[in-house]
Each structure stands twice: as structure tokens, then as C-alpha cells.
Write a protein that holds these residues in place. Structure first.
Motif, PDB file in Angstrom:
ATOM      1  N   GLU A 175       1.048  -1.121  -0.424  1.00  0.00           N
ATOM      2  CA  GLU A 175       0.122  -0.399   0.358  1.00  0.00           C
ATOM      3  C   GLU A 175       0.407   1.152   0.002  1.00  0.00           C
ATOM      4  OE1 GLU A 175      -2.361  -0.342   3.484  1.00  0.00           O
ATOM      5  OE2 GLU A 175      -3.742   1.474   2.519  1.00  0.00           O
ATOM      6  N   MET A 176       1.564   1.254   0.740  1.00  0.00           N
ATOM      7  CA  MET A 176       2.865   2.411   0.442  1.00  0.00           C
ATOM      8  C   MET A 176       4.575   1.596   0.345  1.00  0.00           C
ATOM      9  SD  MET A 176       2.747   2.937   5.121  1.00  0.00           S
ATOM     10  CE  MET A 176       1.096   3.550   4.892  1.00  0.00           C
ATOM     11  N   LEU A 177       5.076   2.861   0.092  1.00  0.00           N
ATOM     12  CA  LEU A 177       6.992   2.589  -0.181  1.00  0.00           C
ATOM     13  C   LEU A 177       7.531   1.607   0.273  1.00  0.00           C
ATOM     14  CD1 LEU A 177       8.845   3.490  -1.693  1.00  0.00           C
ATOM     15  CD2 LEU A 177       9.219   5.421  -0.524  1.00  0.00           C
ATOM     16  N   GLU A 178       6.940   1.400   2.316  1.00  0.00           N
ATOM     17  CA  GLU A 178       7.648   0.631   2.962  1.00  0.00           C
ATOM     18  C   GLU A 178       7.372  -0.309   3.246  1.00  0.00           C
ATOM     19  OE1 GLU A 178       6.391   3.814   3.742  1.00  0.00           O
ATOM     20  OE2 GLU A 178       8.383   4.840   4.210  1.00  0.00           O
ATOM     21  N   ASP A 179       6.364  -0.702   2.346  1.00  0.00           N
ATOM     22  CA  ASP A 179       5.848  -2.361   1.502  1.00  0.00           C
ATOM     23  C   ASP A 179       6.657  -3.007   1.541  1.00  0.00           C
ATOM     24  OD1 ASP A 179       3.514  -1.935   3.721  1.00  0.00           O
ATOM     25  OD2 ASP A 179       1.952  -0.877   2.533  1.00  0.00           O
ATOM     26  N   PHE A 180       7.303  -2.370   0.293  1.00  0.00           N
ATOM     27  CA  PHE A 180       8.273  -3.032  -0.531  1.00  0.00           C
ATOM     28  C   PHE A 180       9.689  -3.762   0.166  1.00  0.00           C
ATOM     29  CE2 PHE A 180       6.436  -0.905  -3.505  1.00  0.00           C
ATOM     30  CZ  PHE A 180       6.650  -1.072  -4.953  1.00  0.00           C
ATOM     31  N   ASN A 181       9.706  -3.253   2.075  1.00  0.00           N
ATOM     32  CA  ASN A 181      11.031  -3.644   2.071  1.00  0.00           C
ATOM     33  C   ASN A 181      11.038  -4.874   2.986  1.00  0.00           C
ATOM     34  OD1 ASN A 181      11.680  -1.313   2.675  1.00  0.00           O
ATOM     35  ND2 ASN A 181      11.161  -0.675   4.884  1.00  0.00           N
ATOM     36  N   GLY A 182      11.584  -5.132   1.991  1.00  0.00           N
ATOM     37  CA  GLY A 182      13.312  -6.713   2.395  1.00  0.00           C
ATOM     38  C   GLY A 182      11.851  -8.099   1.282  1.00  0.00           C
ATOM     39  N   LEU A 183      10.922  -7.666   1.136  1.00  0.00           N
ATOM     40  CA  LEU A 183      10.315  -8.474  -0.390  1.00  0.00           C
ATOM     41  C   LEU A 183      11.224  -8.941  -1.200  1.00  0.00           C
ATOM     42  CD1 LEU A 183       6.944  -7.274  -1.241  1.00  0.00           C
ATOM     43  CD2 LEU A 183       7.025  -9.101   0.567  1.00  0.00           C
ATOM     44  N   THR A 184      11.722 -10.777  -1.447  1.00  0.00           N
ATOM     45  CA  THR A 184      12.193 -10.883  -2.325  1.00  0.00           C
ATOM     46  C   THR A 184      10.880 -10.830  -3.644  1.00  0.00           C
ATOM     47  OG1 THR A 184      13.266 -11.912  -0.417  1.00  0.00           O
ATOM     48  CG2 THR A 184      13.319 -13.322  -2.946  1.00  0.00           C
ATOM     49  N   LEU A 185      11.557  -9.543  -4.722  1.00  0.00           N
ATOM     50  CA  LEU A 185      10.856 -10.058  -5.458  1.00  0.00           C
ATOM     51  C   LEU A 185      11.638 -10.467  -6.918  1.00  0.00           C
ATOM     52  CD1 LEU A 185       8.834  -6.427  -4.955  1.00  0.00           C
ATOM     53  CD2 LEU A 185       8.335  -8.413  -5.361  1.00  0.00           C
ATOM     54  N   ARG A 186      10.726 -11.288  -7.634  1.00  0.00           N
ATOM     55  CA  ARG A 186      11.882 -11.874  -9.160  1.00  0.00           C
ATOM     56  C   ARG A 186      11.310 -10.345  -9.633  1.00  0.00           C
ATOM     57  NH1 ARG A 186       9.803 -11.612 -14.371  1.00  0.00           N
ATOM     58  NH2 ARG A 186      10.854 -12.761 -15.916  1.00  0.00           N
ATOM     59  N   THR A 187      12.518 -10.201 -10.686  1.00  0.00           N
ATOM     60  CA  THR A 187      12.654  -9.313 -11.445  1.00  0.00           C
ATOM     61  C   THR A 187      12.712  -9.520 -12.815  1.00  0.00           C
ATOM     62  OG1 THR A 187      14.432  -8.041 -11.373  1.00  0.00           O
ATOM     63  CG2 THR A 187      13.211  -7.163 -10.422  1.00  0.00           C
ATOM     64  N   MET A 188      13.104  -8.947 -14.229  1.00  0.00           N
ATOM     65  CA  MET A 188      13.107  -9.590 -15.502  1.00  0.00           C
ATOM     66  C   MET A 188      14.825  -9.479 -15.468  1.00  0.00           C
ATOM     67  SD  MET A 188      10.592  -8.780 -18.508  1.00  0.00           S
ATOM     68  CE  MET A 188      10.383  -6.841 -17.574  1.00  0.00           C
ATOM     69  N   GLU A 189      15.375 -10.015 -15.949  1.00  0.00           N
ATOM     70  CA  GLU A 189      17.151  -9.607 -16.440  1.00  0.00           C
ATOM     71  C   GLU A 189      17.648  -7.992 -16.695  1.00  0.00           C
ATOM     72  OE1 GLU A 189      18.305 -14.382 -16.504  1.00  0.00           O
ATOM     73  OE2 GLU A 189      16.719 -14.100 -18.139  1.00  0.00           O
ATOM     74  N   ASN A 190      17.063  -7.536 -15.781  1.00  0.00           N
ATOM     75  CA  ASN A 190      17.553  -6.497 -16.708  1.00  0.00           C
ATOM     76  C   ASN A 190      18.071  -5.730 -15.362  1.00  0.00           C
ATOM     77  OD1 ASN A 190      17.026  -3.361 -16.508  1.00  0.00           O
ATOM     78  ND2 ASN A 190      16.511  -3.954 -19.152  1.00  0.00           N
ATOM     79  N   ASP A 191      19.362  -4.918 -15.629  1.00  0.00           N
ATOM     80  CA  ASP A 191      19.391  -4.067 -14.245  1.00  0.00           C
ATOM     81  C   ASP A 191      18.576  -2.574 -13.881  1.00  0.00           C
ATOM     82  OD1 ASP A 191      21.825  -5.823 -14.219  1.00  0.00           O
ATOM     83  OD2 ASP A 191      23.324  -4.341 -15.819  1.00  0.00           O
ATOM     84  N   LEU A 192      18.902  -2.039 -14.754  1.00  0.00           N
ATOM     85  CA  LEU A 192      17.727  -1.264 -14.009  1.00  0.00           C
ATOM     86  C   LEU A 192      16.430  -1.725 -13.553  1.00  0.00           C
ATOM     87  CD1 LEU A 192      16.903   2.007 -16.559  1.00  0.00           C
ATOM     88  CD2 LEU A 192      14.454   0.676 -14.936  1.00  0.00           C
ATOM     89  N   HIS A 193      15.786  -3.154 -13.917  1.00  0.00           N
ATOM     90  CA  HIS A 193      14.525  -2.844 -12.973  1.00  0.00           C
ATOM     91  C   HIS A 193      15.146  -3.806 -11.698  1.00  0.00           C
ATOM     92  CE1 HIS A 193      11.122  -4.257 -16.005  1.00  0.00           C
ATOM     93  NE2 HIS A 193      12.165  -3.246 -16.916  1.00  0.00           N
ATOM     94  N   LEU A 194      16.853  -4.037 -11.455  1.00  0.00           N
ATOM     95  CA  LEU A 194      16.883  -4.477 -10.321  1.00  0.00           C
ATOM     96  C   LEU A 194      16.790  -3.283  -9.932  1.00  0.00           C
ATOM     97  CD1 LEU A 194      19.665  -7.071 -11.043  1.00  0.00           C
ATOM     98  CD2 LEU A 194      17.454  -7.535  -9.953  1.00  0.00           C
ATOM     99  N   GLU A 195      17.860  -2.276 -10.032  1.00  0.00           N
ATOM    100  CA  GLU A 195      18.381  -1.438  -9.152  1.00  0.00           C
ATOM    101  C   GLU A 195      16.554  -0.409  -8.835  1.00  0.00           C
ATOM    102  OE1 GLU A 195      21.699   1.463 -10.388  1.00  0.00           O
ATOM    103  OE2 GLU A 195      22.540  -0.217 -11.454  1.00  0.00           O
ATOM    104  N   ALA A 196      15.663  -0.645  -9.863  1.00  0.00           N
ATOM    105  CA  ALA A 196      14.721   0.137  -8.844  1.00  0.00           C
ATOM    106  C   ALA A 196      14.050  -0.498  -8.105  1.00  0.00           C
ATOM    107  CB  ALA A 196      13.578   0.424  -9.988  1.00  0.00           C
ATOM    108  N   PHE A 197      13.848  -1.834  -7.786  1.00  0.00           N
ATOM    109  CA  PHE A 197      13.058  -2.609  -6.675  1.00  0.00           C
ATOM    110  C   PHE A 197      13.823  -2.558  -5.647  1.00  0.00           C
ATOM    111  CE2 PHE A 197      10.199  -3.924 -10.183  1.00  0.00           C
ATOM    112  CZ  PHE A 197       9.082  -4.026  -9.370  1.00  0.00           C
TER     113      PHE A 197
END
Ligand code: KDG
Length: 348
Positions: A175-197
Motif C-alpha cells: 500500500e505504501m513505499l515501506e511495504d516493499f521492505n525486504g520482499l524478495t521479488l523476481r524481476t526480469m533480467e535487466n539491471d535497471l529493473h533490479l536497481e529500481a526495486f
């Protein structure tokens, strides 16, 4: 640039399958042709994607097949493969470079590993709508990037649509930015996606799409991000509890052909495949938009909890990823990035 960004939010197995001719949803008419080469009078185009046969991406491939086969009077035959039957996005692009597969339609994120400038289309919160994305992608800057694929032995014929990506996970509502904290999320194989998450606080891990369902099922990752159509049609509701309308990245698809194969076609055949890829694009985009609109409620019906991101929280997410955008804008080249921003502004 920052100002514009703010405005902007608002398997290998299959090679064996092909060789054995066992794929169940392929075209039937061309058992004798192989490797995209002329065999008698018939040319075979093997077109592979990662998503399954229910997805509008596959329906687009079927449209491409219909148009090419009809217009070539049967001289060209298209075999369609879904669900990563021919491999993941990267291995299919490599097969196109080698001329051992003819067509694939990856998201721009893995394409950026071949032509880095494609990352610009994956800047978080870049496109305000699909319509604006269409204008930019079909306009000069989009076409210039398609051209660049030729340096990599690939021919970019059209942009199709994957769509706005949304985060799902098995742990908690986002719901809010802090909710991402520590979540292990699969991203596509792309450095920008990784850094954004990472900038959002998550713990991203890059993975081919073909590995994703099992990774969620086994708990190797807590979540992932994809458009609603993919989330629903790939059955992620079975292994994910929460979905939020993060709409954080708009993913275009790039319809591409092997350059060695394309160069071997007559001018007339080249025109047929080019036109068919473009016409199928209109068809695919329409179906895709309908699907992405329809399937959010299907996800709720399938038991997922839907959480809306408020505009205040979206602004916080936009601010969190800004340094990543600035870094990649510099890496890619500010001229291309500015051209994209200008095209977005003109399209609005
Ligand atoms: O066919 C394209 C898919 O393989 C892939 O690009 C889908 O968005 C996707 C993802 O998350 O890997």
C-alpha cells in the motif's frame, strides 16, 4: 528530465520438440521445411514466446501466422510456440542471431541486454498511458531503436504490448513505499529493473520468466511483477495472495526476426512479414488492453486481495526511483532519453 518524469507517471526442450515435431499448437502445414530455410518452395518461420496460449501475445502470433500464410500463398508457413517451448527470452534472441529460430517477441527489458538503449522504455513511471506509448514507440524514436537491433543481427519489425506492470506477492498488501521492505521479488533480467526495486526497498532477484511460477510455488521468491493479463492467465493467483496497482513500468514487446533469415527473403517476402507484424500489432494491442482491464476483477474472484496505491504513495515511489532513472539516462545517452521525453510530451 525529472519534470517530465513526474508528468510522465501521472528451453531448449523445444528445440527437441521442433526436431521431433511434437509441439501441439504449431501450424500443421509444413512438416518438410526446417531451420527457416527454403525446402522446396516453402519457408518455415518458427515464432516462439514465453507466455501461454491464452495470452493476447499468442493470439497476436496467430494473427501474424494467418496474415503471412495467406499473403504468401502458402510460400511461408509460421509455426507458433508458446510457454517458453523454444526457450526463454534471452536464448530465443540468441537463436535468432544464429539463424536457428526466426521470430520472438520479448519484453524490452531483456532486449536491453543486447541494445542498451532499449532500457529507456523501461524507465519507471515513464508512460502515462498505452496511447502515448503507442505514439512514441511507433514514432521516430521507437523506430530508430528498432533499427539499432540490426547491429545485433536482429530485425525489429514492430512494437507490441505487454503493458503496465503490477506487483504481486504472498506476504502482505503493498500500500505504501515501506511495504516493499525486504520482499524478495523476481524481476526480469535487466539491471535497471533490479536497481529500481532496490531503490524501493525490495530484495530483487533476476530470473527468466520460464522459472517464475515454480520459484513462487516453492517460496524462492515472495513475489513478482507483471501486467494483470499475465498474472491471471499464468495462474499466479494459485501462489500469490496480494496484488497492487503499482503500474510502475510499462512493458512494450518487440516483435523481432532473425536478420540472417530476413536477409534471405525476397523484397516481396520482407514486405509481407513487415506488414503482418504491424497489422498483428494493432490486433494484439487491442486484445491486450481488454485483457489487462478485465483480469483485475478475475484476480479478486480468484481470491487475491487488491490494494490501491494512493497518489501520495505513488509520488513517494516515483521519488525513490529517480536517482536510478538519472543514472541510466546518463548511461544510455541523454539525447535518446530527451527524444523519448519530447515524444511523450508531444503525444500528450
Ligand atoms: O514472451 C514474453 C515473455 O517471455 C516475457 O517477456 C514476459 O513480462 C514478461 C516477464 O516478466 O518475463
Amino acid at each position: 528530465m525529472k519534470k517530465l518524469i513526474r508528468i510522465g507517471w501521472v528451453s531448449i526442450l523445444s528445440v527437441m520438440l521442433v526436431a521431433c515435431g511434437t509441439s501441439n499448437e504449431t501450424s500443421q502445414g509444413n512438416e518438410s521445411a526446417s531451420n527457416g530455410e527454403a525446402n522446396g518452395d516453402v519457408l518455415t518461420i518458427r515464432a516462439g514466446i514465453g507466455l501461454n496460449s491464452e495470452h493476447p501475445q499468442y493470439k497476436g502470433l496467430e494473427k501474424f501466422k494467418e496474415l503471412v500464410e495467406e499473403r504468401s500463398g502458402g510460400q511461408m508457413v509460421v509455426e507458433t510456440y508458446h510457454s517458453g517451448q523454444l526457450g526463454d527470452d534471452r536464448s530465443m534472441m540468441e537463436a535468432l542471431q544464429l539463424g536457428s529460430q526466426e521470430v520472438t517477441v520479448p519484453s524490452t527489458a531483456p532486449v536491453a541486454n543486447f541494445v542498451s538503449e532499449f532500457s529507456v522504455f523501461d524507465f519507471p513511471f515513464l508512460f502515462p498511458s498505452s496511447d502515448v506509448a503507442d505514439e512514441v514507440l511507433d514514432g521516430d524514436v521507437g523506430q530508430a531503436l528498432l533499427q539499432k537491433l540490426e547491429e545485433q543481427n536482429l530485425v525489429g519489425l514492430a512494437f507490441w504490448e505487454n503493458g503496465f506492470r503490477n506487483v504481486t506477492n504472498s506476504k502482505r498488501p503493498i500500500e505504501m513505499l515501506e511495504d516493499f521492505n525486504g520482499l524478495t521479488l523476481r524481476t526480469m533480467e535487466n539491471d535497471l529493473h533490479l536497481e529500481a526495486f532496490r531503490a524501493l526497498g525490495a530484495n530483487p532477484t533476476p530470473m527468466a520468466f520460464t522459472e517464475l511460477f515454480t520459484a513462487m510455488q516453492q517460496g524462492t521468491v515472495d513475489g513478482q511483477e507483471n501486467p494483470y493479463a499475465t498474472i491471471y492467465l499464468e495462474g499466479y493467483a494459485e501462489v500469490q495472495n496480494h496484488v497492487s496497482n503499482t503500474n510502475h513500468i510499462y512493458s512494450p514487446f518487440v516483435f523481432m526476426m532473425s536478420k540472417p533469415f530476413f536477409d534471405g527473403l525476397t523484397e516481396e517476402q520482407q514486405e509481407i512479414v513487415r506488414e503482418a507484424a504491424l497489422e498483428a500489432s494493432q490486433y494484439q494491442r487491442e486484445l491486450n488492453r481488454e485483457a489487462n482491464e478485465t483480469y483485475l476483477s478475475s484476480l479478486e474472484e480468484a481470491g487475491m486481495t487488491y490494494t490501491e496505491i494512493s497518489e501520495v504513495e505513488r509520488m513517494r515511489m516515483i521519488e525513490a526511483v529517480e536517482p536510478v532513472i538519472d543514472k541510466y539516462a546518463e548511461q544510455i545517452g541523454t539525447d535518446i532519453v530527451q527524444a523519448v521525453y519530447d515524444a511523450i510530451e508531444a503525444a500528450q
